[in-house]
Design a protein around this motif. Structure first.
Motif, PDB file in Angstrom:
ATOM      1  N   ASN A  10       0.947  -1.193  -0.115  1.00 16.82           N
ATOM      2  CA  ASN A  10       0.030   0.036  -0.025  1.00 16.82           C
ATOM      3  C   ASN A  10       0.939   1.310  -0.016  1.00 16.82           C
ATOM      4  O   ASN A  10       0.290   2.101  -0.470  1.00 16.82           O
ATOM      5  CB  ASN A  10      -1.151  -0.029   1.096  1.00 16.82           C
ATOM      6  CG  ASN A  10      -2.190  -0.953   1.147  1.00 16.82           C
ATOM      7  OD1 ASN A  10      -2.557  -1.342  -0.143  1.00 16.82           O
ATOM      8  ND2 ASN A  10      -2.808  -1.348   2.258  1.00 16.82           N
ATOM      9  N   ALA A  11       1.925   1.152   0.741  1.00 19.38           N
ATOM     10  CA  ALA A  11       2.752   2.431   0.592  1.00 19.38           C
ATOM     11  C   ALA A  11       3.518   2.664  -0.711  1.00 19.38           C
ATOM     12  O   ALA A  11       3.812   3.668  -1.199  1.00 19.38           O
ATOM     13  CB  ALA A  11       4.038   2.240   1.593  1.00 19.38           C
ATOM     14  N   LEU A  12       3.659   1.412  -1.430  1.00 23.73           N
ATOM     15  CA  LEU A  12       4.186   1.430  -2.695  1.00 23.73           C
ATOM     16  C   LEU A  12       3.333   1.592  -4.055  1.00 23.73           C
ATOM     17  O   LEU A  12       3.804   2.242  -5.010  1.00 23.73           O
ATOM     18  CB  LEU A  12       5.282   0.229  -2.970  1.00 23.73           C
ATOM     19  CG  LEU A  12       6.386   0.013  -2.038  1.00 23.73           C
ATOM     20  CD1 LEU A  12       6.839  -1.395  -2.268  1.00 23.73           C
ATOM     21  CD2 LEU A  12       7.431   1.178  -2.007  1.00 23.73           C
ATOM     22  N   ASP A  13       2.318   1.349  -3.802  1.00 32.19           N
ATOM     23  CA  ASP A  13       1.226   1.163  -4.784  1.00 32.19           C
ATOM     24  C   ASP A  13       0.045   1.971  -4.463  1.00 32.19           C
ATOM     25  O   ASP A  13      -0.762   1.543  -3.716  1.00 32.19           O
ATOM     26  CB  ASP A  13       0.833  -0.109  -5.042  1.00 32.19           C
ATOM     27  CG  ASP A  13       0.140  -0.386  -6.131  1.00 32.19           C
ATOM     28  OD1 ASP A  13      -0.464   0.624  -6.747  1.00 32.19           O
ATOM     29  OD2 ASP A  13      -0.142  -1.515  -6.781  1.00 32.19           O
ATOM     30  N   ALA A  14      -0.089   3.198  -5.018  1.00 37.17           N
ATOM     31  CA  ALA A  14      -1.137   4.183  -4.620  1.00 37.17           C
ATOM     32  C   ALA A  14      -2.611   3.502  -4.989  1.00 37.17           C
ATOM     33  O   ALA A  14      -3.427   3.825  -4.450  1.00 37.17           O
ATOM     34  CB  ALA A  14      -1.028   5.649  -5.311  1.00 37.17           C
ATOM     35  N   GLU A  15      -2.430   2.778  -6.419  1.00 33.46           N
ATOM     36  CA  GLU A  15      -3.788   2.272  -6.726  1.00 33.46           C
ATOM     37  C   GLU A  15      -4.338   1.223  -5.885  1.00 33.46           C
ATOM     38  O   GLU A  15      -5.520   1.278  -5.588  1.00 33.46           O
ATOM     39  CB  GLU A  15      -3.450   1.777  -8.498  1.00 33.46           C
ATOM     40  CG  GLU A  15      -4.696   1.082  -8.833  1.00 33.46           C
ATOM     41  CD  GLU A  15      -4.504   0.458 -10.279  1.00 33.46           C
ATOM     42  OE1 GLU A  15      -5.408  -0.120 -10.916  1.00 33.46           O
ATOM     43  OE2 GLU A  15      -3.302   0.609 -10.723  1.00 33.46           O
ATOM     44  N   GLN A  16      -3.156   0.545  -5.481  1.00 33.53           N
ATOM     45  CA  GLN A  16      -3.729  -0.535  -4.429  1.00 33.53           C
ATOM     46  C   GLN A  16      -4.300  -0.284  -3.133  1.00 33.53           C
ATOM     47  O   GLN A  16      -5.258  -0.684  -2.471  1.00 33.53           O
ATOM     48  CB  GLN A  16      -2.708  -1.584  -4.124  1.00 33.53           C
ATOM     49  CG  GLN A  16      -2.904  -2.552  -3.220  1.00 33.53           C
ATOM     50  CD  GLN A  16      -3.590  -3.732  -3.570  1.00 33.53           C
ATOM     51  OE1 GLN A  16      -3.322  -4.083  -4.704  1.00 33.53           O
ATOM     52  NE2 GLN A  16      -4.578  -4.247  -2.832  1.00 33.53           N
ATOM     53  N   ALA A  17      -3.552   0.997  -2.645  1.00 28.37           N
ATOM     54  CA  ALA A  17      -3.883   1.686  -1.345  1.00 28.37           C
ATOM     55  C   ALA A  17      -5.219   2.302  -1.752  1.00 28.37           C
ATOM     56  O   ALA A  17      -6.073   2.168  -0.464  1.00 28.37           O
ATOM     57  CB  ALA A  17      -2.963   2.607  -1.040  1.00 28.37           C
ATOM     58  N   ALA A  18      -5.706   2.757  -2.567  1.00 29.36           N
ATOM     59  CA  ALA A  18      -7.053   3.396  -2.739  1.00 29.36           C
ATOM     60  C   ALA A  18      -7.903   2.409  -2.505  1.00 29.36           C
ATOM     61  O   ALA A  18      -9.255   2.835  -1.980  1.00 29.36           O
ATOM     62  CB  ALA A  18      -7.201   3.975  -4.014  1.00 29.36           C
ATOM     63  N   TYR A  19      -7.829   1.063  -2.825  1.00 29.46           N
ATOM     64  CA  TYR A  19      -9.110   0.372  -2.499  1.00 29.46           C
ATOM     65  C   TYR A  19      -9.443  -0.152  -1.067  1.00 29.46           C
ATOM     66  O   TYR A  19     -10.309  -0.346  -0.739  1.00 29.46           O
ATOM     67  CB  TYR A  19      -8.806  -0.996  -3.088  1.00 29.46           C
ATOM     68  CG  TYR A  19      -8.773  -1.221  -4.777  1.00 29.46           C
ATOM     69  CD1 TYR A  19      -9.998  -0.874  -5.347  1.00 29.46           C
ATOM     70  CD2 TYR A  19      -7.646  -1.054  -5.525  1.00 29.46           C
ATOM     71  CE1 TYR A  19     -10.208  -0.820  -6.590  1.00 29.46           C
ATOM     72  CE2 TYR A  19      -7.658  -1.123  -6.725  1.00 29.46           C
ATOM     73  CZ  TYR A  19      -9.238  -0.799  -7.325  1.00 29.46           C
ATOM     74  OH  TYR A  19      -9.042  -0.753  -8.748  1.00 29.46           O
ATOM     75  N   PHE A  20      -8.174   0.248  -0.209  1.00 29.83           N
ATOM     76  CA  PHE A  20      -8.473  -0.018   1.268  1.00 29.83           C
ATOM     77  C   PHE A  20      -9.447   1.346   1.796  1.00 29.83           C
ATOM     78  O   PHE A  20      -9.868   1.170   2.851  1.00 29.83           O
ATOM     79  CB  PHE A  20      -7.251  -0.011   2.029  1.00 29.83           C
ATOM     80  CG  PHE A  20      -6.558  -1.386   1.937  1.00 29.83           C
ATOM     81  CD1 PHE A  20      -6.869  -2.140   2.843  1.00 29.83           C
ATOM     82  CD2 PHE A  20      -5.909  -1.707   0.985  1.00 29.83           C
ATOM     83  CE1 PHE A  20      -6.412  -3.638   2.791  1.00 29.83           C
ATOM     84  CE2 PHE A  20      -5.377  -3.043   0.825  1.00 29.83           C
ATOM     85  CZ  PHE A  20      -5.547  -3.899   1.545  1.00 29.83           C
ATOM     86  N   GLY A  21      -9.262   2.546   1.064  1.00 34.06           N
ATOM     87  CA  GLY A  21      -9.836   3.624   1.576  1.00 34.06           C
ATOM     88  C   GLY A  21     -11.305   3.623   1.652  1.00 34.06           C
ATOM     89  O   GLY A  21     -11.916   4.125   2.122  1.00 34.06           O
TER      90      GLY A  21
END
Length: 128
Positions: free
Chosen positions: A80-91
């Motif tokens: 999630n720290a490295l991949d903003a697209e992936q992290a967005a799914y957690f939001g």
């Protein structure tokens, strides 16, 4: 993913080093999750047994289970720290497909039959 607009710096179909690293991290998560499932199964079986050292085995497996969960959490945080697209799914819980505002329930409805009253542009055969 490859940039198919022609503005890419690598050959189409060849992953960048960064994409490969992300893939390796995701693979590491899958391996850890598989092992976690195995350990949980072993705990259930071995924990119900009565033989010398069962307590020590269960104790060790419980520690291993905790370590695996911690490893998975750390890997997910890293991705999630490295991949903003992936992290967005957690939001937003991962729901970016136009179904905001309603619950999917337990999955008893076929795709396209939603409480919000619109179809998805395709028909389904229904078995009754």
């Amino acid at each position: 993913m490859c940039d198919t607009t022609g503005n890419h710096m690598h050959k189409h179909g060849v992953r960048t080093s960064q994409e490969k690293a992300y893939g390796d991290l995701r693979n590491d998560i899958a391996i850890q999750m598989d092992l976690l499932t195995k350990v949980e199964g072993q705990l259930a079986v071995i924990g119900a047994e009565d033989f010398p050292m069962v307590g020590a085995i269960v104790h060790t497996l419980e520690h291993l289970k905790g370590d695996l969960k911690r490893n998975v959490a750390e890997l997910i945080q890293l991705i999630n720290a490295l991949d903003a697209e992936q992290a967005a799914y957690f939001g937003d819980g991962g729901h970016e497909h136009g179904h905001e505002g309603h619950e999917h329930g337990n999955g008893d409805h076929a795709h396209g039959e939603h409480e919000h009253g619109h179809e998805h542009g395709h028909e389904h055969a229904h078995a009754h």
